[in-house]
Scaffold this active site. Structure first.
Site, PDB file in Angstrom:
ATOM      1  N   GLY A 394       0.805  -1.211   0.000  1.00 13.55           N
ATOM      2  CA  GLY A 394       0.000   0.000   0.000  1.00 13.55           C
ATOM      3  C   GLY A 394       0.836   1.258   0.000  1.00 13.55           C
ATOM      4  O   GLY A 394       1.881   1.330  -0.629  1.00 13.55           O
ATOM      5  N   GLU A 476      -8.893  -1.271   0.588  1.00 13.44           N
ATOM      6  CA  GLU A 476      -8.173  -1.237   1.863  1.00 13.44           C
ATOM      7  C   GLU A 476      -9.049  -1.869   2.944  1.00 13.44           C
ATOM      8  O   GLU A 476     -10.042  -1.275   3.372  1.00 13.44           O
ATOM      9  CB  GLU A 476      -7.827   0.208   2.224  1.00 13.44           C
ATOM     10  CG  GLU A 476      -6.902   0.359   3.417  1.00 13.44           C
ATOM     11  CD  GLU A 476      -6.503   1.805   3.624  1.00 13.44           C
ATOM     12  OE1 GLU A 476      -5.334   2.052   3.961  1.00 13.44           O
ATOM     13  OE2 GLU A 476      -7.356   2.704   3.452  1.00 13.44           O
ATOM     14  N   TYR A 491       1.490  -8.811   4.294  1.00 12.74           N
ATOM     15  CA  TYR A 491       2.110  -8.465   3.027  1.00 12.74           C
ATOM     16  C   TYR A 491       2.583  -9.704   2.274  1.00 12.74           C
ATOM     17  O   TYR A 491       3.278 -10.559   2.817  1.00 12.74           O
ATOM     18  CB  TYR A 491       3.287  -7.515   3.240  1.00 12.74           C
ATOM     19  CG  TYR A 491       2.908  -6.215   3.923  1.00 12.74           C
ATOM     20  CD1 TYR A 491       1.666  -5.619   3.680  1.00 12.74           C
ATOM     21  CD2 TYR A 491       3.790  -5.579   4.797  1.00 12.74           C
ATOM     22  CE1 TYR A 491       1.309  -4.443   4.305  1.00 12.74           C
ATOM     23  CE2 TYR A 491       3.443  -4.392   5.424  1.00 12.74           C
ATOM     24  CZ  TYR A 491       2.199  -3.830   5.177  1.00 12.74           C
ATOM     25  OH  TYR A 491       1.846  -2.665   5.805  1.00 12.74           O
ATOM     26  N   ARG A 504     -20.991   4.055   4.019  1.00 11.89           N
ATOM     27  CA  ARG A 504     -21.041   5.486   3.711  1.00 11.89           C
ATOM     28  C   ARG A 504     -20.142   5.797   2.517  1.00 11.89           C
ATOM     29  O   ARG A 504     -19.259   5.014   2.170  1.00 11.89           O
ATOM     30  CB  ARG A 504     -20.593   6.310   4.920  1.00 11.89           C
ATOM     31  CG  ARG A 504     -19.174   6.002   5.382  1.00 11.89           C
ATOM     32  CD  ARG A 504     -18.720   6.930   6.497  1.00 11.89           C
ATOM     33  NE  ARG A 504     -17.414   6.560   7.020  1.00 11.89           N
ATOM     34  CZ  ARG A 504     -16.259   6.888   6.468  1.00 11.89           C
ATOM     35  NH1 ARG A 504     -16.239   7.586   5.336  1.00 11.89           N
ATOM     36  NH2 ARG A 504     -15.108   6.509   7.019  1.00 11.89           N
ATOM     37  N   PHE A 509     -11.484  13.914   5.534  1.00 14.48           N
ATOM     38  CA  PHE A 509     -11.613  14.370   6.916  1.00 14.48           C
ATOM     39  C   PHE A 509     -10.627  15.504   7.200  1.00 14.48           C
ATOM     40  O   PHE A 509      -9.564  15.584   6.570  1.00 14.48           O
ATOM     41  CB  PHE A 509     -11.388  13.202   7.880  1.00 14.48           C
ATOM     42  CG  PHE A 509     -12.462  12.148   7.806  1.00 14.48           C
ATOM     43  CD1 PHE A 509     -13.631  12.294   8.529  1.00 14.48           C
ATOM     44  CD2 PHE A 509     -12.315  11.040   6.986  1.00 14.48           C
ATOM     45  CE1 PHE A 509     -14.642  11.348   8.448  1.00 14.48           C
ATOM     46  CE2 PHE A 509     -13.309  10.084   6.898  1.00 14.48           C
ATOM     47  CZ  PHE A 509     -14.481  10.241   7.631  1.00 14.48           C
TER      48      PHE A 509
END
Length: 578
Positions: A394, A476, A491, A504, A509
């Site tokens: 990631g 994710e 990993y 949602r 944020f």
């Protein structure tokens, strides 16, 4: 929109409506509640006639079933019933026939060219023109039938009581859809005074001319109660477009499109404690879009109400008389459950009869329609998403930084399969497959592998991280595990994900702590929600999750390294026998 007694009508035959006394004042208790906000001239007059017939039948039935109730009625109520009984079938046929001709004339002069507009726009344009043209009738003074007023008070009070179960001493915010001249406002305030709460009422109607009457009515009520309650009327037109930014919400993976968002719409999204569609639901052309808009304007825990004081049989008559104006009947209980399947709504109550308190404090069983649903913090996906692939490192925001065991699957693993999957926060289940020994070929397993874990999954670009947003859409997954239940990171290991619920949209944020708090809330919601039907059954019965030691290649695409599958949740449920 309200119905009104017609006095000094420029159309002589409309003056016949005065015979029925089934008209409702914008300054009284009743009005738009008896008819949906979208209706043509035929809808109006047919509604008057049908109301009279229905009210007569209801009154007579109630009187014969309970003599004590009949004897306790006021003199004015009995006289109203007698006046209603004077109407005969010839009057009904004449009125319906004339109104049909008027409606046809309006259709010829006011309808948009079908080739230049959508069906929804055509529907709304015609309705608005009819209401604007007849607004001087709808805004006149008239009598309020005493036999209907208690039903309206019952419906409104029930709606407020149900939404107050989630409130503790706060002001209650009400969205009154198709408010007409604002006649329901006084019923809200009457109930609020009895319950000891303060209201912020917002009304919206398709007709700007009708909204003017609602504004005047609201001003008088606010002054009467010295500003204790607030009432505002939106001159926004169509409710769905006002909330969603579009006329119609199309089917998508998560249910129905959320629509566009701007500052005006943000003022009404997730802001209300109760959204009431009284006597207007059957007039929406697209019911799924109407439900989506209603759920979108509600706070989590808020209540969506569909009601009608004269019941489903009355709306069915209107539908039969003019299906172009009233495209739908009111939904049955089973139909509501189906409609809410892919909405963040759970049915609370359904009534077609209720014991209503009358003006003289006696009670009587009345025919009505009341259905309510509670907004939940999740919805079931229309499409189950199954993904299998190798966990990537990631963008350096793994479990250690976020505080949750995290595994990323880049969208490049699945070619363009995730392109049409909306960004947002999902919930479902994850399995880290047991590893295969490079020397013996046997399956070896660290702690926590081969086990089904609940998971909160963000599909998107992580917009909170300015300057280090994901370069591509990633999946994710935050695994919900007890402390010590998972050994090491993931990993390079293979993960299976089955997404079944949506929480949602993805959002940016203001700070990293705010993001952590949101993920914490999402985790708690998923942890609780995945224990209820049907999600818990998905985990128990889905072979994809239980056969992690077997090779799996998704039916929608991919290979033995990474693959994916999309399956209708309804088909999947049927396949599992749910």
């Amino acid at each position: 929109m309200p119905l009104y007694r017609i006095v000094k009508s420029p159309w002589p035959f409309l003056a016949l409506i005065i015979k029925t006394r089934a008209a409702f004042s914008p300054h009284g208790k009743v009005s738009s509640l008896l008819l949906p906000s979208y209706h043509t001239t035929i809808r109006t007059t047919v509604g008057v006639q049908t109301i009279t017939r229905h009210s007569k039948t209801t009154s007579c039935t109630s009187g014969s079933s309970s003599s004590s109730s009949s004897n306790s009625r006021s003199t004015s109520s009995r006289m109203t019933v007698l006046r209603m009984q004077e109407d005969d079938s010839s009057f009904q046929d004449e009125l319906v026939g004339k109104q049909k001709r008027v409606s046809m004339n309006l259709n010829d002069s006011n309808m948009l060219d079908i080739s230049t507009t959508t069906a929804v726009e055509k529907h709304l344009d015609h309705q608005q023109k009819v209401f604007d043209e007849m607004s001087h009738f709808f805004g006149s003074e008239e009598a309020t039938p005493p036999e209907v007023e208690p039903v309206l008070d019952y419906l409104v009070k029930k709606a407020l009581v149900q939404c107050m179960q989630e409130k503790e001493g706060e002001r209650v915010r009400v969205m009154d859809v198709a408010c007409g001249a604002g006649a329901l406002f006084s019923s809200y305030i009457k109930a609020a005074e009895e319950l000891g709460v303060e209201l912020d009422i917002r009304g919206i109607d398709l007709s700007p001319q009708m909204t003017k009457f609602a504004m005047q009515n609201s001003k008088e009520l606010v002054e009467k109660y010295n500003g204790k309650h607030s009432i505002e009327c939106y001159q926004a037109g169509d409710f769905v477009r006002f909330v969603m930014g579009m006329n119609s919400c199309k089917e998508s993976v998560i249910g129905f499109d959320y629509g566009r968002s701007n500052s005006a719409e943000d003022d009404v999204r997730e802001k209300f404690d109760v959204c009431v569609m009284n006597a207007c639901f059957g007039n929406f052309l697209d019911l799924d879009s109407a439900v989506t808009a209603a759920s979108t304007c509600l706070k989590v825990g808020g209540v969506f109400v569909i009601s009608h004081p004269l019941g489903s049989s009355f709306v069915e008559k209107l539908h039969v008389e003019n299906s172009a104006t009233v495209p739908h009947c009111l939904p049955t209980q089973n139909r509501l459950v189906e409609m809410f399947t892919h909405q963040p709504l759970v049915l609370m109550s359904y009534e077609e009869k209720a014991n209503v308190v009358l003006v003289d404090k006696s009670s009587e069983v009345r025919t009505l329609y009341y259905a309510s649903a509670k907004k939940m913090p999740y919805r079931m996906l229309r499409t189950i998403i199954r993904l299998r692939g190798t966990v990537d490192e990631g963008y350096g925001r793994g479990g250690k930084k976020l505080g949750f065991p995290t595994a990323n699957l880049p969208s490049s693993l699945f070619v363009d399969a995730l392109e049409d999957v909306p960004t947002g926060v999902y919930m479902g289940y994850a399995v880290i497959e047991p590893s295969t020994s490079t020397t013996t070929g046997d399956k070896t397993s660290k702690k926590g592998r081969g086990v089904i874990h609940k998971a909160v999954v963000n599909v998107g670009y992580s917009p909170t991280f300015d300057g280090s947003e994901n370069k591509e859409k990633i999946v994710e997954a935050h695994l919900i595990v007890e402390k010590g239940a998972m050994e090491g990171d993931f990993y390079g290991e293979t993960m299976r994900l089955a997404l079944s619920g949506f929480l949602r949209p993805e959002m940016k944020f203001p700070s990293f702590p705010a993001l952590i708090q949101a993920i914490t809330n999402d985790v708690q919601t998923a942890k609780d929600s995945l224990d209820v039907h049907p999600y818990v059954k998905f985990a128990e019965l889905d072979p994809f999750l239980h056969r992690s030691e077997e090779e799996w290649i998704g039916g929608s695409g991919g290979n033995e390294v990474a693959s994916y599958e999309f399956e209708s949740s309804l088909i999947f449920s049927a396949r599992l026998g749910l």
